[in-house]
Design an enzyme around this catalytic site. Sequence first.
Site, mmCIF file in Angstrom:
data_model
loop_
_atom_site.group_PDB
_atom_site.id
_atom_site.type_symbol
_atom_site.label_atom_id
_atom_site.label_comp_id
_atom_site.label_asym_id
_atom_site.label_seq_id
_atom_site.Cartn_x
_atom_site.Cartn_y
_atom_site.Cartn_z
ATOM 1 C CB ALA A 95 1.349 1.348 7.690
ATOM 2 N N GLY A 96 3.842 0.205 5.451
ATOM 3 C CA GLY A 96 4.222 -0.978 4.667
ATOM 4 C C GLY A 96 3.021 -1.779 4.199
ATOM 5 N N GLY B 5 4.112 -5.517 -3.084
ATOM 6 C CA GLY B 5 4.518 -5.328 -4.474
ATOM 7 C C GLY B 5 4.956 -3.918 -4.788
ATOM 8 C CG ASN C 90 -3.793 4.808 -7.747
ATOM 9 O OD1 ASN C 90 -2.892 5.202 -7.015
ATOM 10 N ND2 ASN C 90 -3.553 4.111 -8.837
ATOM 11 N NE ARG D 261 -4.720 3.480 -2.793
ATOM 12 C CZ ARG D 261 -4.277 4.353 -3.697
ATOM 13 N NH1 ARG D 261 -3.195 4.077 -4.391
ATOM 14 N NH2 ARG D 261 -4.896 5.486 -3.928
ATOM 15 C CD GLU E 234 -5.137 -0.770 -7.770
ATOM 16 O OE1 GLU E 234 -4.400 0.105 -7.308
ATOM 17 O OE2 GLU E 234 -5.744 -1.595 -7.055
ATOM 18 C CG HIS F 197 -0.552 1.529 -9.998
ATOM 19 N ND1 HIS F 197 -0.449 2.320 -8.869
ATOM 20 C CD2 HIS F 197 -1.630 0.731 -9.788
ATOM 21 C CE1 HIS F 197 -1.405 2.013 -8.016
ATOM 22 N NE2 HIS F 197 -2.135 1.052 -8.544
ATOM 23 C CB CYS G 234 1.336 8.507 -7.782
ATOM 24 S SG CYS G 234 2.413 7.227 -8.392
#
Length: 471
Positions: A36-37, A41, A127, A155, A191, A268, A387
Amino acid sequence: MRSHTVCGVTAANQTGIPTATEANFDGLVGMTHNYAGLAAGNMASQNNAGRISNPKAAALQGIAKMEAVAALGVMQCFLPPQERPAIWVLRQNGFTGDDAKVLADAHANKPHLLAQCCSSSFMWSANAATVAPAQDARDQRTHLVVANLKSMPHRAIEPPCTHAILSAVFADRERFVVHQALPSSAQMGDEGAANHTRLFDATNSQHPATHFFVYGIDTANPQRQPKIHPARQTLQASQSVANLLQLDLAQCVFAQQHPDAIDQGVFHNDVVAVGNASTLLYHQDAWLDHDRVMDALTERVGNSFCPLAVSRDELTMAEAVSTYLFNSQLVTTTDGTMTLVCPSEVEHHARARAVAQRIQQDRRNSISRVVYLDVRESMRNGGGPACLRLRVPLAPHSDSDPSTNTLQGIHPGCIFNSQRAAQLRAWVETWYPDQLTPEDLADPMLLKRNRDALDALTKQLALPAIYPFQG
Ligand code: SUG
């Protein structure tokens, strides 16, 4: 930059048995995994916005990854997915009626909010929280601080369920403390473990571990900050996390991400650095004040500290971001050497692959093997192997005295093995869609299916109620 690429003389001894067992908790991919973009960043998220996703393939890639890492002798565990769409968030935003109406109205009027409520971003468990093991904490318990993830709305809805899940998985209060996320103020962007690395001297278990915290912005001194993309982690949050983890601040090193790195897509720290025991692999332009950071780490980690710098000539920051070389997992294997577990994007990029090979062939460090894994579905949203996992260092234990084995404190249903792999594969095959388009997210059947699937999974894993719908 001073050269820090040659390891100390004791580096060869890093092949000793690690002082603490480490469990890797991968986040299971959710059945609404989509593109979904949503993450400003994060280049991959932006570039793949609107693409059709393959939730089933994504989840199966995640299970295959766990199998591959477990085969290296690493203790592998997993965290169940969260409930999506997050229908309660839509209701908090004023949508009313039954679930089908809420979804249809949100799709018609606020499709971006609906997309946020459907993200499977919890799968990037690096995260989920920041963790310190019992041996580092003043009260001798393992601490987990749930990340507030307040910088990205999709998030920021994760922490309550993350807290419920971690509390169920680490339910033994004698051994584990699961902290709520920090309050979501402007000063407190956190994060989780993606911005934290625990380094320790594997040759000397008496030497205290070093906790390396990396932040994007010091809100009390904000002049050095990125110009294009948001800095997600604040120094103030990192300091509060260190306090909650009950760490001795003398063993903590705080470093600021280079603002230019953030502006090039390093949202990150784990996009530009990975550490294990006393080895730290990183990009030359990862941090401001590089030499000060290295001096502080050298002093604290001790003689065996093995910094492995990759220069911008060898790999540009843009190449680091597109290949995710540094988002590899660096793990200690059963023979005591280390393996670098890279995304297959590294293998397919001549310069990144050459860096991995150069490091593997250099006998002055402990990295003896490089393996490549296909986690393409996750990579398209900016999530590489590192991740996808939360590292939980466990207290040293003696096989002859199982009562000291903290693995006993982990919920057994979330420990990964070949039986569990088969069970999880069958579960994914039963419930997950092959493909998902943005339109599909409003389908009330997807919500029902998701709940039924999670109910079935939590029963199989003998987990207590962890989702809002389980009341
Ligand atoms: O927060 N992507 C995640 C990727 C997280 C990667 N984690 C670590 N580096 N540890 C993020 O940017 C994209 C979702 C979307 O666009 O649909 C996303 O949330």
